[in-house]
Design a protein around this motif. Structure first.
Motif, short mmCIF file in Angstrom:
data_model
loop_
_atom_site.label_atom_id
_atom_site.label_comp_id
_atom_site.label_asym_id
_atom_site.label_seq_id
_atom_site.Cartn_x
_atom_site.Cartn_y
_atom_site.Cartn_z
N LEU A 4 0.84 -1.22 0.00
CA LEU A 4 0.00 0.00 0.00
C LEU A 4 0.86 1.25 0.00
CD1 LEU A 4 -2.75 -1.14 2.55
CD2 LEU A 4 -2.91 -1.03 0.05
N LYS A 5 1.97 1.23 0.77
CA LYS A 5 2.87 2.39 0.79
C LYS A 5 3.49 2.63 -0.58
CE LYS A 5 2.87 4.04 5.03
NZ LYS A 5 2.55 5.46 5.27
N HIS A 6 3.83 1.55 -1.25
CA HIS A 6 4.41 1.67 -2.59
C HIS A 6 3.39 2.25 -3.57
CE1 HIS A 6 7.27 0.76 -5.78
NE2 HIS A 6 6.29 0.18 -6.47
N GLN A 7 2.16 1.86 -3.43
CA GLN A 7 1.10 2.42 -4.28
C GLN A 7 0.92 3.92 -4.02
OE1 GLN A 7 -2.33 -0.13 -3.53
NE2 GLN A 7 -2.17 -0.95 -5.62
N PRO A 37 1.50 6.63 -7.51
CA PRO A 37 0.09 6.55 -7.94
C PRO A 37 -0.07 6.47 -9.46
CG PRO A 37 0.65 8.78 -7.27
CD PRO A 37 1.83 7.95 -6.93
N ASP A 38 0.90 6.98 -10.19
CA ASP A 38 0.77 7.00 -11.65
C ASP A 38 1.42 5.79 -12.32
OD1 ASP A 38 -0.49 9.45 -11.38
OD2 ASP A 38 1.43 10.55 -11.44
N LYS A 39 2.04 4.93 -11.52
CA LYS A 39 2.74 3.79 -12.10
C LYS A 39 1.97 2.49 -11.87
CE LYS A 39 7.41 5.69 -11.58
NZ LYS A 39 8.75 5.45 -10.97
N THR A 40 2.19 1.57 -12.79
CA THR A 40 1.57 0.24 -12.63
C THR A 40 2.44 -0.57 -11.66
OG1 THR A 40 0.73 0.29 -14.88
CG2 THR A 40 0.83 -1.87 -13.77
N VAL A 41 1.83 -0.99 -10.57
CA VAL A 41 2.57 -1.72 -9.53
C VAL A 41 2.50 -3.22 -9.81
CG1 VAL A 41 2.72 -2.21 -7.07
CG2 VAL A 41 2.08 0.09 -7.84
#
Length: 667
Positions: free
Chosen positions: A558-561, A565-569
């Motif tokens: 969740l922190k990485h997201q 926010p604009d990147k595909t995780v």
């Protein structure tokens, strides 16, 4: 098993002494001899042996040597003119001749067991044997006293010569009779072999027993004689191929029952070759040992520790499998054992008691008590059958208790056998689980030193998981050991886990969330490698590999997201490798691990909050299908929720607020 079991034809009638004959009227199909019972043969043998006159070897050289020694001591060859010496020599040598002719034993007659109750002996001189009354025999001591009396009589008659009194009479007394064991044993063997094994004949067409008639001792012996004669005579002209087909069918049916049982209730054994091989090998081994012992006339089949078989199956599998395989193997061996019904009843009863009395084996006293219970079961069942058959204790065969005792004592071999089978087949017993759960084990000691917070967390998980398993059913020793080792992978980088961090020092602040997730997830892989390096059992490694299942390192995901926010995780980068827990015990550790860790981070540990946390986390695991491979039921889930709530409330010392207390607070 086909090669182990006998191939001779079996007598088709079943019967027990003291019970009614349940078949049609039986008449002798041919002439046969009535065999004597074992007691009759033993009594006759004892009677013959008691009547045997023992043999003693007679050494004729001792007399000549002693008389020559006396002549030398009197110096008669030098002083041949001394009439007094000649006179004394003649008197003493005459007495010596008498003593040696009768025979001199080394000890008194009472000392020799071979002479108990005997009146005479066979005195063998070379090839000549003659009878000799025992009253005529002397020991060395009595022969010395007789010679001493002769000298004293000579002195009293006026022959008080110094040289006569100076004679050392012991020099002239030496035993010339010794027990001839070889000849006596040869005589015993001849007598024993000459004893007839039969006592009368039954003619063809003679009635043996009528339908409904009680099989008394005489009829029982006639039936036993007919059975022995039938199996011996039929073995000469029987169709061996048909007997072989019968053996194959019997073995196939009984083994098929085992496979059907395993298919329905223990499919895991069928799916693992080492487990199936162990079970069949153990069954074959106990049947082979029983059949081998049964071939020795001086040994009894009841000395075989048959109860060890279900104990070993119970130790590595479960009680139900142990009892079922015990019944099948006993039926298979009982078909060929003497007194079929008695054998099956005794062995099944003793085996079941062994399984029930040894539901725990982590203390040595448990095994000793199990051996005692097995012996008592043997004794009680055998006594009951004896009373039913004979209605009296007069014919009770107390020697059978000896064989029961040997079988029971051999149960103590279970401990070394458990160790051997663990090494051969890769099994893990409760004893081993208790040993590796010792906190002084090197790996746990290392965990306590390098990651003390994780060690305390593991101890807490072990206590909670053990309590849960005790309530829902399972192996408490397995779940405790698995819980203690489930987080050993954190030893490599302990500071990256919150329970080991000092206040204000978090190494995750210096690395990316993706890297943090990688470090956190790697503790599972590192734990598996560490466990394999330290040769932990596979069942323990399963706890390490499955305690997070295939869930995500959610916090860092969740922190990485948030940061991207604009990147595909790539969500897979945050997934634990799994697999999912396959046992009830591993599934419990997964649930308890997450709930205990989450509860510690709660600010308000109230009854409502803890209940909501437990319900939500377990429901989430079910929703994510993390428990699909385990055999937990919905009832188990409800029990787990209730148990964890109860224990966490106790741990955090939470007291439920009652309505009156809430009103007072509002005031």
């Amino acid at each position: 098993m086909y090669l182990i079991l006998p191939g001779e034809p079996k007598f088709k009638y079943e019967y027990q002494k003291g019970f009614p004959w349940r078949h049609e009227n039986l008449v002798a199909p041919y002439d046969f001899a009535i065999l004597k019972t074992a007691n009759e043969l033993n009594n006759e043998k004892t009677e013959q042996i008691n009547s045997l006159v023992p043999y003693f070897a007679h050494d004729t050289t001792q007399k000549a040597e002693s008389i020559a020694r006396l002549r030398q001591d009197l110096a008669l060859d030098i002083d041949s003119t001394n009439t007094n010496k000649k006179k004394m020599f003649n008197s003493l040598s005459t007495k010596l001749d008498e003593l040696y002719s009768n025979g001199i034993l080394l000890f008194s007659v009472d000392i020799y067991q071979e002479l108990k109750g005997k009146n005479e002996i066979n005195k063998r001189t070379g090839n000549i044997v003659q009878k000799e009354d025992i009253d005529q025999l002397n020991s060395e001591k009595s022969a010395y006293n007789a010679l001493l009396n002769t000298r004293q009589k000579l002195v009293s008659e006026g022959n008080n010569f110094p040289w006569l009194n100076d004679l050392d009479l012991e020099r002239y007394i030496t035993a010339n009779l010794s027990y001839d064991n070889e000849t006596s044993q040869k005589e015993i063997d001849e007598i024993t072999q000459s004893i007839s094994a039969t006592r009368g004949m039954v003619k063809q067409g003679q009635r043996i027993v009528l339908e409904g008639e009680i099989v008394d001792a005489e009829k029982y012996q006639m039936l036993e004689s007919l059975k022995a004669s039938y199996e011996k005579e039929r073995g000469k002209d029987v169709n061996r191929y048909m007997v072989s087909i019968g053996k194959v069918l019997l073995i196939s049916v009984l083994i098929s029952l085992i496979f059907i049982f395993l298919l329905l209730y223990r499919r895991d054994i069928l799916q693992q070759l080492n487990k199936l091989s162990f079970m069949l090998m153990l069954m074959t081994g106990i049947i082979l040992l029983s059949n081998f012992i049964n071939t020795f006339p001086n040994l009894h089949i009841y000395m075989v520790p048959f109860a060890v078989f279900p104990i070993m199956i119970r130790t590595f599998f479960d009680s139900r499998t142990a009892i079922f395989t015990l019944i099948i193997s006993t039926l298979l061996m009982g078909f060929y054992a003497p007194n079929n019904y008695e054998f099956i009843l005794l062995e099944v009863s003793a085996g079941i008691i062994a399984v029930f009395s040894l539901n725990k084996m982590h203390r040595r006293v448990h095994l000793v008590l199990a051996a005692l219970w097995v012996f008592l079961t043997y004794a009680v069942i055998f006594t009951a059958l004896n009373l039913i058959h004979d209605g009296t204790f007069l014919s009770y065969d107390y020697s059978m208790l000896k064989w029961f005792a040997i079988s029971s004592v051999l149960i103590l071999l279970v401990y070394p056998l458990v160790y051997i089978f663990e090494k051969l087949f890769g099994f893990v017993s409760d004893v081993t689980l208790i040993e590796i759960s010792d906190s002084n084990q090197p790996l746990l000691r290392k965990l306590a030193e390098q990651a003390p917070g994780t060690f305390q967390h593991s101890m807490q998980i072990a206590n909670l998981a053990e309590e849960v398993i005790l309530r829902i059913g399972g192996n408490p020793f397995l779940v405790r050991a698995g819980a203690l080792y489930h987080d050993i992978g954190k030893i490599g980088r302990p500071n990256f886990f919150i329970e080991n961090q000092a206040v204000g020092m978090n190494p995750h602040d210096r690395i990316s969330h993706l890297k943090s997730a990688e470090v956190i997830i790697d503790h599972v892989k590192n734990g598996v490698k560490m466990a394999q390096k330290h040769k932990l059992p596979a069942v323990i490694i399963e706890f390490i590999a499955t305690h997070h299942g295939t869930t995500k390192a959610k916090y860092f995901y969740l922190k990485h997201q948030e940061q991207n926010p604009d990147k595909t995780v790539d969500a897979n980068a945050f997934d634990y490798p799994g697999p999912l827990p396959r046992s009830k015990e591993a599934a419990v550790v997964m649930l308890v691990d997450g709930i205990e860790a989450a509860s510690r981070s709660m600010k308000e540990k109230t009854h409502e909050n803890l209940k909501a946390l437990i319900d939500s986390m377990i429901d989430k695991k079910i929703e994510d299908k993390q428990l699909d491979d385990s055999n937990l039921t919905f009832r188990d889930i409800d029990t787990i929720k209730a148990t964890l709530l109860e224990k966490l409330i106790n741990i955090y010392h939470i007291r439920i607020e009652y309505p009156d207390e809430k009103k007072e607070k509002k005031k």
